[in-house]
Write a protein that holds these residues in place. Structure first.
Motif, PDB file in Angstrom:
ATOM      1  N   ASP A 180       0.855  -1.183   0.000  1.00  0.00           N
ATOM      2  CA  ASP A 180       0.000   0.000   0.000  1.00  0.00           C
ATOM      3  C   ASP A 180       0.895   1.239   0.000  1.00  0.00           C
ATOM      4  OD1 ASP A 180      -1.699   2.174   0.711  1.00  0.00           O
ATOM      5  OD2 ASP A 180      -3.114   0.795   1.669  1.00  0.00           O
ATOM      6  N   VAL A 181       1.056   1.880  -1.147  1.00  0.00           N
ATOM      7  CA  VAL A 181       1.942   3.036  -1.254  1.00  0.00           C
ATOM      8  C   VAL A 181       1.494   4.177  -0.361  1.00  0.00           C
ATOM      9  CG1 VAL A 181       2.766   4.838  -2.821  1.00  0.00           C
ATOM     10  CG2 VAL A 181       2.737   2.461  -3.575  1.00  0.00           C
ATOM     11  N   ALA A 182       0.171   4.441  -0.312  1.00  0.00           N
ATOM     12  CA  ALA A 182      -0.347   5.572   0.458  1.00  0.00           C
ATOM     13  C   ALA A 182      -0.004   5.448   1.941  1.00  0.00           C
ATOM     14  CB  ALA A 182      -1.860   5.682   0.273  1.00  0.00           C
ATOM     15  N   LYS A 183      -0.029   4.227   2.461  1.00  0.00           N
ATOM     16  CA  LYS A 183       0.322   4.021   3.866  1.00  0.00           C
ATOM     17  C   LYS A 183       1.830   3.967   4.066  1.00  0.00           C
ATOM     18  CE  LYS A 183      -3.871   1.464   5.151  1.00  0.00           C
ATOM     19  NZ  LYS A 183      -4.406   0.147   5.634  1.00  0.00           N
ATOM     20  N   ALA A 184       2.519   3.353   3.132  1.00  0.00           N
ATOM     21  CA  ALA A 184       3.948   3.105   3.309  1.00  0.00           C
ATOM     22  C   ALA A 184       4.798   4.358   3.141  1.00  0.00           C
ATOM     23  CB  ALA A 184       4.408   2.039   2.322  1.00  0.00           C
ATOM     24  N   GLU A 185       4.489   5.177   2.141  1.00  0.00           N
ATOM     25  CA  GLU A 185       5.373   6.292   1.795  1.00  0.00           C
ATOM     26  C   GLU A 185       5.618   7.261   2.954  1.00  0.00           C
ATOM     27  OE1 GLU A 185       7.004   9.909   0.227  1.00  0.00           O
ATOM     28  OE2 GLU A 185       5.026   9.673   1.156  1.00  0.00           O
ATOM     29  N   PRO A 186       4.590   7.739   3.657  1.00  0.00           N
ATOM     30  CA  PRO A 186       4.866   8.669   4.759  1.00  0.00           C
ATOM     31  C   PRO A 186       5.607   8.015   5.925  1.00  0.00           C
ATOM     32  CG  PRO A 186       2.517   8.137   4.627  1.00  0.00           C
ATOM     33  CD  PRO A 186       3.140   7.605   3.399  1.00  0.00           C
ATOM     34  N   ILE A 187       5.357   6.738   6.163  1.00  0.00           N
ATOM     35  CA  ILE A 187       6.051   6.037   7.248  1.00  0.00           C
ATOM     36  C   ILE A 187       7.522   5.842   6.896  1.00  0.00           C
ATOM     37  CG2 ILE A 187       6.221   3.841   8.489  1.00  0.00           C
ATOM     38  CD1 ILE A 187       3.162   3.668   8.349  1.00  0.00           C
ATOM     39  N   LEU A 188       7.789   5.466   5.671  1.00  0.00           N
ATOM     40  CA  LEU A 188       9.173   5.304   5.240  1.00  0.00           C
ATOM     41  C   LEU A 188       9.901   6.649   5.255  1.00  0.00           C
ATOM     42  CD1 LEU A 188       8.717   2.825   2.248  1.00  0.00           C
ATOM     43  CD2 LEU A 188       9.497   2.296   4.564  1.00  0.00           C
ATOM     44  N   ARG A 189       9.207   7.701   4.862  1.00  0.00           N
ATOM     45  CA  ARG A 189       9.814   9.032   4.860  1.00  0.00           C
ATOM     46  C   ARG A 189      10.172   9.462   6.276  1.00  0.00           C
ATOM     47  NH1 ARG A 189      10.171  12.613   1.037  1.00  0.00           N
ATOM     48  NH2 ARG A 189       8.783  11.382  -0.295  1.00  0.00           N
ATOM     49  N   GLU A 190       9.285   9.206   7.222  1.00  0.00           N
ATOM     50  CA  GLU A 190       9.555   9.559   8.619  1.00  0.00           C
ATOM     51  C   GLU A 190      10.705   8.727   9.180  1.00  0.00           C
ATOM     52  OE1 GLU A 190       7.269   9.830  12.957  1.00  0.00           O
ATOM     53  OE2 GLU A 190       6.214   9.075  11.190  1.00  0.00           O
ATOM     54  N   THR A 191      10.756   7.454   8.774  1.00  0.00           N
ATOM     55  CA  THR A 191      11.776   6.549   9.299  1.00  0.00           C
ATOM     56  C   THR A 191      13.168   6.842   8.753  1.00  0.00           C
ATOM     57  OG1 THR A 191      10.140   4.780   9.541  1.00  0.00           O
ATOM     58  CG2 THR A 191      12.463   4.122   9.509  1.00  0.00           C
ATOM     59  N   TYR A 192      13.260   7.045   7.446  1.00  0.00           N
ATOM     60  CA  TYR A 192      14.571   7.170   6.810  1.00  0.00           C
ATOM     61  C   TYR A 192      15.002   8.611   6.555  1.00  0.00           C
ATOM     62  CZ  TYR A 192      13.698   2.230   6.137  1.00  0.00           C
ATOM     63  OH  TYR A 192      13.399   0.904   6.351  1.00  0.00           O
ATOM     64  N   GLY A 193      14.065   9.537   6.629  1.00  0.00           N
ATOM     65  CA  GLY A 193      14.416  10.940   6.472  1.00  0.00           C
ATOM     66  C   GLY A 193      14.430  11.397   5.022  1.00  0.00           C
ATOM     67  N   GLU A 194      14.357  12.709   4.842  1.00  0.00           N
ATOM     68  CA  GLU A 194      14.259  13.290   3.506  1.00  0.00           C
ATOM     69  C   GLU A 194      15.498  13.014   2.660  1.00  0.00           C
ATOM     70  OE1 GLU A 194      11.695  14.626   2.116  1.00  0.00           O
ATOM     71  OE2 GLU A 194      10.407  14.582   3.886  1.00  0.00           O
ATOM     72  N   GLU A 195      16.670  13.018   3.276  1.00  0.00           N
ATOM     73  CA  GLU A 195      17.899  12.838   2.507  1.00  0.00           C
ATOM     74  C   GLU A 195      17.960  11.469   1.854  1.00  0.00           C
ATOM     75  OE1 GLU A 195      21.305  14.149   0.733  1.00  0.00           O
ATOM     76  OE2 GLU A 195      19.904  15.306   1.974  1.00  0.00           O
ATOM     77  N   LEU A 196      17.635  10.423   2.598  1.00  0.00           N
ATOM     78  CA  LEU A 196      17.643   9.074   2.025  1.00  0.00           C
ATOM     79  C   LEU A 196      16.455   8.856   1.090  1.00  0.00           C
ATOM     80  CD1 LEU A 196      18.801   6.813   5.007  1.00  0.00           C
ATOM     81  CD2 LEU A 196      20.131   7.649   3.050  1.00  0.00           C
ATOM     82  N   MET A 197      15.317   9.484   1.386  1.00  0.00           N
ATOM     83  CA  MET A 197      14.152   9.295   0.528  1.00  0.00           C
ATOM     84  C   MET A 197      14.367   9.856  -0.872  1.00  0.00           C
ATOM     85  SD  MET A 197      11.771   7.447   1.857  1.00  0.00           S
ATOM     86  CE  MET A 197      10.374   7.808   0.786  1.00  0.00           C
ATOM     87  N   LYS A 198      15.361  10.730  -1.045  1.00  0.00           N
ATOM     88  CA  LYS A 198      15.683  11.215  -2.386  1.00  0.00           C
ATOM     89  C   LYS A 198      16.105  10.068  -3.302  1.00  0.00           C
ATOM     90  CE  LYS A 198      18.926  14.094  -1.519  1.00  0.00           C
ATOM     91  NZ  LYS A 198      19.990  15.096  -1.782  1.00  0.00           N
ATOM     92  N   HIS A 199      16.587   8.999  -2.687  1.00  0.00           N
ATOM     93  CA  HIS A 199      17.117   7.876  -3.465  1.00  0.00           C
ATOM     94  C   HIS A 199      16.172   6.672  -3.483  1.00  0.00           C
ATOM     95  CE1 HIS A 199      20.675  10.289  -3.230  1.00  0.00           C
ATOM     96  NE2 HIS A 199      20.779  10.120  -1.942  1.00  0.00           N
ATOM     97  N   ILE A 200      14.962   6.844  -2.962  1.00  0.00           N
ATOM     98  CA  ILE A 200      14.026   5.736  -2.830  1.00  0.00           C
ATOM     99  C   ILE A 200      12.802   5.956  -3.722  1.00  0.00           C
ATOM    100  CG2 ILE A 200      12.487   4.500  -1.248  1.00  0.00           C
ATOM    101  CD1 ILE A 200      14.453   5.170   1.011  1.00  0.00           C
ATOM    102  N   VAL A 201      12.412   4.919  -4.440  1.00  0.00           N
ATOM    103  CA  VAL A 201      11.172   4.927  -5.217  1.00  0.00           C
ATOM    104  C   VAL A 201      10.239   3.899  -4.586  1.00  0.00           C
ATOM    105  CG1 VAL A 201      10.119   4.567  -7.471  1.00  0.00           C
ATOM    106  CG2 VAL A 201      12.409   5.533  -7.326  1.00  0.00           C
TER     107      VAL A 201
END
Length: 211
Positions: A180-201
């Motif tokens: 579920d992208v809608a649920k996963a994306e904000p949780i992953l962003r909070e967990t890994y931070g904006e800097e790492l999320m630049k490299h995550i799809v």
């Protein structure tokens, strides 16, 4: 466009697979992806240089036993050379992508003095007709692999909210297949931070079934 994504590894020109399946029967997936997931972000890249090879055809070593492999061509011989030289540049190299249709290689690397020498080397050695498109990034292959390892360790962390079915990398990004992208994306962003999320799809993916 026919484009194959690879990351540097054994000089075999097949798509590199660095995916990990969850314990609940999820399948491993390849890293050859072009479509970005909803709500996800990926590292920005810019083309800093384009060069076209001028060296005579056949100047570089054959791809495998001479005459035995269908991809023993200027493009793939140049790929083998770039791959070999990249092994000496772990501090700047990110990855490669093959564009068969346009006889081109996309090369991703981190800008700097070492990058300038690397560019001059591969551009000066490429066989005639092969285009090298050189992209600036802010992450190395080693950094992407560390991110793959970190996320793969969290594959069951959010069970009950969403599942991570696969983790893999292409030439300059990490792909995370989730239920579920809608649920996963904000949780992953909070967990890994904006800097790492630049490299995550983050991509929608169904759990694989075993027939």
């Amino acid at each position: 466009m026919t484009r194959r994504r690879i990351t540097r590894g054994a000089v075999g020109a097949t798509a590199a697979v660095l995916a990990l399946g969850a314990l609940q029967g999820a399948s491993a997936v390849g890293a050859d992806r072009e479509t970005e997931g909803v709500g996800s972000s990926s590292s920005a890249t810019t083309t800093s240089k384009v060069c076209v090879g001028t060296q005579p055809e056949g100047r570089l070593p054959s791809w495998g036993p001479k005459g035995s492999y269908p991809d023993d061509t200027p493009l793939y011989r140049t790929l083998a050379y770039v791959d070999k030289r990249a092994k000496d540049r772990p501090g700047i190299f990110t990855g490669l992508a093959i564009d068969d249709e346009n006889l081109a290689l996309d090369v991703y690397r981190v800008p700097g003095h070492a990058q300038e020498k690397f560019d001059a080397d591969i551009c000066g050695t490429a066989e005639k007709g092969v285009t090298l498109r050189l992209y600036d990034t802010d992450v190395t292959e080693r950094g992407l692999k560390r991110l793959v390892d970190r996320i793969s360790g969290d594959m069951e962390r959010w069970k009950g909210t969403f599942m991570i079915w696969s983790v893999g990398m292409d030439s300059h990004r990490v792909h995370v297949g989730v239920s579920d992208v809608a649920k996963a994306e904000p949780i992953l962003r909070e967990t890994y931070g904006e800097e790492l999320m630049k490299h995550i799809v983050v991509e929608q993916e169904e759990q694989a079934s075993i027939d």
